[in-house]
Write an enzyme that holds these catalytic residues in place. Structure first.
Site, short mmCIF file in Angstrom:
data_model
loop_
_atom_site.label_atom_id
_atom_site.label_comp_id
_atom_site.label_asym_id
_atom_site.label_seq_id
_atom_site.Cartn_x
_atom_site.Cartn_y
_atom_site.Cartn_z
N GLU A 157 -2.48 -9.03 3.26
CA GLU A 157 -2.85 -9.55 4.59
C GLU A 157 -4.35 -9.44 4.86
O GLU A 157 -4.86 -10.04 5.80
CB GLU A 157 -2.04 -8.85 5.69
CG GLU A 157 -2.48 -7.44 6.04
CD GLU A 157 -2.09 -6.34 5.06
OE1 GLU A 157 -2.38 -5.18 5.36
OE2 GLU A 157 -1.50 -6.65 4.00
N CYS B 73 0.84 -1.20 0.00
CA CYS B 73 0.00 0.00 0.00
C CYS B 73 0.88 1.26 0.00
O CYS B 73 1.61 1.49 -0.95
CB CYS B 73 -1.00 -0.05 1.16
SG CYS B 73 -2.34 1.17 0.99
N HIS C 70 -3.76 -4.86 -0.10
CA HIS C 70 -3.31 -5.42 1.17
C HIS C 70 -3.41 -6.94 1.11
O HIS C 70 -4.49 -7.50 1.29
CB HIS C 70 -4.19 -4.91 2.32
CG HIS C 70 -3.98 -3.48 2.64
ND1 HIS C 70 -3.04 -3.06 3.55
CD2 HIS C 70 -4.58 -2.36 2.17
CE1 HIS C 70 -3.07 -1.73 3.62
NE2 HIS C 70 -4.00 -1.30 2.80
#
Length: 193
Positions: free
Chosen positions: A177, A77, A175
């Site tokens: 994650e 990001c 992202h």
């Protein structure tokens, strides 16, 4: 394997650490230069505003260290955006790893872009086992335009770089994650490079 998540006060570090843990690895949070340089893999996260995040990197001297790392580095990001030449956000000079300038989405789309989008034109081992048009999670108002270092694309009013790569440096605008199984697979691919 020694995995270091750079902790410079502008990152979504806990969610990344938990995602790596789910993959069976441990990660260290650190801003120590020697620890970062001696890592097998480095993750450079980022959440927040570009100029203040870049100031934190300069204050810690990490702006000189990161571009010279030799192991695989993954910017996420804002981390990816700071690896570019510059950002319109706060008129910020970046680390200059990727040869592209980050710009703001124009007024034709709602910003920030928040939520799920599809990635296409996948061109890197980072995406081994990932199909075209898989969904990934994004939160951003600025983007890197398509360039020679683009390894995945998204479309939101304009086609833009969802991921970049140059040598040992990788960046994802999304992202991983927070991108469910697809994101975990991408993280796993990075950790196994």
């Amino acid at each position: 394997m020694k995995i270091v998540i750079i902790n410079y006060g502008a990152g979504n570090i806990q969610s990344i650490k938990f995602a790596i843990k789910r993959l069976g690895y441990d990660a260290i949070l650190s801003n120590d230069v020697a620890e970062i340089q001696n890592a097998d893999k480095v993750i450079f996260p980022g959440v927040g505003e570009a100029s203040s995040a870049m100031r934190k990197l300069r204050d810690s001297g990490l702006d000189k260290i990161i571009p010279n790392l030799k192991q695989p580095v993954l910017g996420i990001c804002l981390g990816m955006q700071l690896m570019c030449r510059s950002s319109e956000e706060g008129n910020t000079a970046g680390l200059g790893i990727f040869d592209v300038d980050v710009v703001k989405f124009d007024a034709s789309v709602k910003v920030p872009q928040i939520g799920w989008n599809q990635i296409t034109n996948l061109k890197s081992p980072l995406f081994t086992g990932i199909k075209e048009k898989e969904h990934i999670y994004l939160v951003h108002s600025f983007y890197a335009p398509l360039c020679t270092e683009t390894i995945a694309e998204c479309s939101y009013g304009v086609d833009y770089s969802a991921a970049l790569q140059k040598d040992n440096f990788y960046g994802t605008q999304f992202h991983p994650e927070k991108s469910s199984d697809v994101g975990e697979k991408i993280l796993d691919n990075f950790l196994n490079m």
